[in-house]
Design an enzyme around this catalytic site. Structure first.
Site, PDB file in Angstrom:
ATOM      1  N   CYS A   1       0.824  -1.204   0.000  1.00 14.97           N
ATOM      2  CA  CYS A   1       0.000   0.000   0.000  1.00 14.97           C
ATOM      3  C   CYS A   1       0.865   1.264   0.000  1.00 14.97           C
ATOM      4  O   CYS A   1       1.504   1.560  -0.990  1.00 14.97           O
ATOM      5  CB  CYS A   1      -0.979  -0.034   1.174  1.00 14.97           C
ATOM      6  SG  CYS A   1      -2.281   1.199   1.051  1.00 14.97           S
TER       7      CYS A   1
ATOM      8  N   GLU B   1      -0.886  -8.479   5.342  1.00 16.41           N
ATOM      9  CA  GLU B   1      -0.603  -8.535   6.783  1.00 16.41           C
ATOM     10  C   GLU B   1      -1.879  -8.468   7.623  1.00 16.41           C
ATOM     11  O   GLU B   1      -1.851  -8.792   8.804  1.00 16.41           O
ATOM     12  CB  GLU B   1       0.379  -7.421   7.184  1.00 16.41           C
ATOM     13  CG  GLU B   1      -0.199  -6.020   7.353  1.00 16.41           C
ATOM     14  CD  GLU B   1      -0.490  -5.306   6.040  1.00 16.41           C
ATOM     15  OE1 GLU B   1      -0.559  -5.968   4.992  1.00 16.41           O
ATOM     16  OE2 GLU B   1      -0.689  -4.074   6.087  1.00 16.41           O
TER      17      GLU B   1
ATOM     18  N   HIS C   1      -3.570  -5.680   1.313  1.00 14.92           N
ATOM     19  CA  HIS C   1      -2.822  -5.866   2.559  1.00 14.92           C
ATOM     20  C   HIS C   1      -2.774  -7.317   3.046  1.00 14.92           C
ATOM     21  O   HIS C   1      -3.672  -7.744   3.786  1.00 14.92           O
ATOM     22  CB  HIS C   1      -3.469  -5.030   3.662  1.00 14.92           C
ATOM     23  CG  HIS C   1      -3.276  -3.569   3.492  1.00 14.92           C
ATOM     24  ND1 HIS C   1      -2.295  -2.859   4.149  1.00 14.92           N
ATOM     25  CD2 HIS C   1      -3.937  -2.673   2.730  1.00 14.92           C
ATOM     26  CE1 HIS C   1      -2.360  -1.580   3.802  1.00 14.92           C
ATOM     27  NE2 HIS C   1      -3.357  -1.445   2.941  1.00 14.92           N
TER      28      HIS C   1
END
Lengths: 81, 223
Positions: B85, B196, B194
């Site tokens: 990002c 994570e 994302h």
């Protein structure tokens, strides 16, 4: 003191959703003149005057390095009268 | 195996990235934007967020942080770097990756579980996926539309450097549905969604994102 102005615009081929939103908002407010609208950035940089060619060249370098992203944007540098 | 996670002023996802690194079985090392010392890490993650308030352009100011000088130097000699990002935006501004991320078509900030397809499993960040795997991880950004000129796009496509693509409707206007790309060498990867935030079903929509972080372990152990 003198003011150097750097105008930064998205390249014509890069989509400008902000400009499009402005273009769409204008007729809603009764402003029917706009055929297109694109949005950019303007930097006003004060320097000790009078402005020299060397100073302008340095500002151009700064514009290329930081103020604009040459991948998607173009810029112009001029002295504000 | 040490994976560094950089914190810039305005980084948001550094803790989740560090957690994902630990979940994958590596040691997460905090790196600070103002410190050029990479603390002997084997790989680096640039996390999501709004570094330097996204002032000027996303990633434009972060690019000149002292830590980036060291990262650019090491990335150019093969250290794996993953930008997620805002991290992807910083990698583009640093010229480690081509192109730029611009305002989403429709201007909305998006926050949604996003299906993507893994298109290249030869990078150190994607080698634990199956070729063509379709996964779901969160997409959350306002400036995620990948743009570049036609020549760069042709080059990315012909060299297999589009590592992930959005599946279904184009969420943000990215050219060729690009969700992630790599550099020519493959060690530097930028990804808009994302991973994570999707490492276990308790906190994410899926656990699909974990493989990005286990991949880099596989890549380093294999060396």
């Amino acid at each position: 003191m003198a003011t150097i102005v750097v105008d930064v615009m998205l390249k014509p081929e890069i989509l400008d959703p902000q400009g499009q939103a402005v273009l769409a908002a204008l007729p809603r407010l009764g402003f029917t003149f706009a055929k297109s609208a694109r949005q950019g950035k303007r930097f006003e940089i004060e320097v000790d005057g009078p402005v020299t060619q060397a100073q302008l060249a340095e500002v151009s370098k700064a514009a290329e390095t930081l103020l604009a992203n040459p991948v998607i944007e173009t810029f112009t540098v001029r002295v504000e009268e | 195996m040490k994976v560094g996670v950089v914190t810039f002023p305005g980084s948001l996802d550094d803790r989740d990235a560090a957690r994902a690194v630990r979940a994958a079985g590596a040691e997460a090392v905090s790196l600070w934007h103002a410190d050029a010392d990479l603390k002997k890490v084997d790989a680096v993650i640039l996390p999501g967020g709004f570094s330097y308030g996204d002032y000027l352009r996303c990633g434009a100011i972060s690019r000149f942080a002292p830590v980036m000088t060291s990262i650019i130097e090491r990335a150019n000699v093969g250290m794996p770097v993953l930008g997620i990002c805002n991290g992807f935006q910083i990698l583009c501004e640093s010229h480690l990756l081509p192109g730029a991320l611009t305002r989403n078509v429709g201007l909305h900030f998006l926050c949604t579980p996003q299906p993507i397809r893994i298109e290249n499993i030869s990078t150190p960040w994607t080698n634990n996926f199956q070729q063509g795997a379709e996964i779901v991880i969160p997409l959350k950004n306002g400036e995620g539309s990948f743009q570049c000129d036609d020549k760069t796009l042709d080059q990315l496509e012909s060299e297999g450097r589009v590592i992930a693509r959005y599946v279904g409707e184009n969420p943000n206007g990215s050219r060729n549905l690009i969700a992630g790309i790599s550099n020519a060498r493959g060690n530097v990867v930028g990804l808009m969604p994302h991973p994570e935030h999707a490492i276990d079903s308790l906190t994410g929509p899926t656990a699909d994102g974990l493989a990005f972080f286990t991949s880099v372990l596989t890549a380093m152990v294999g060396k």
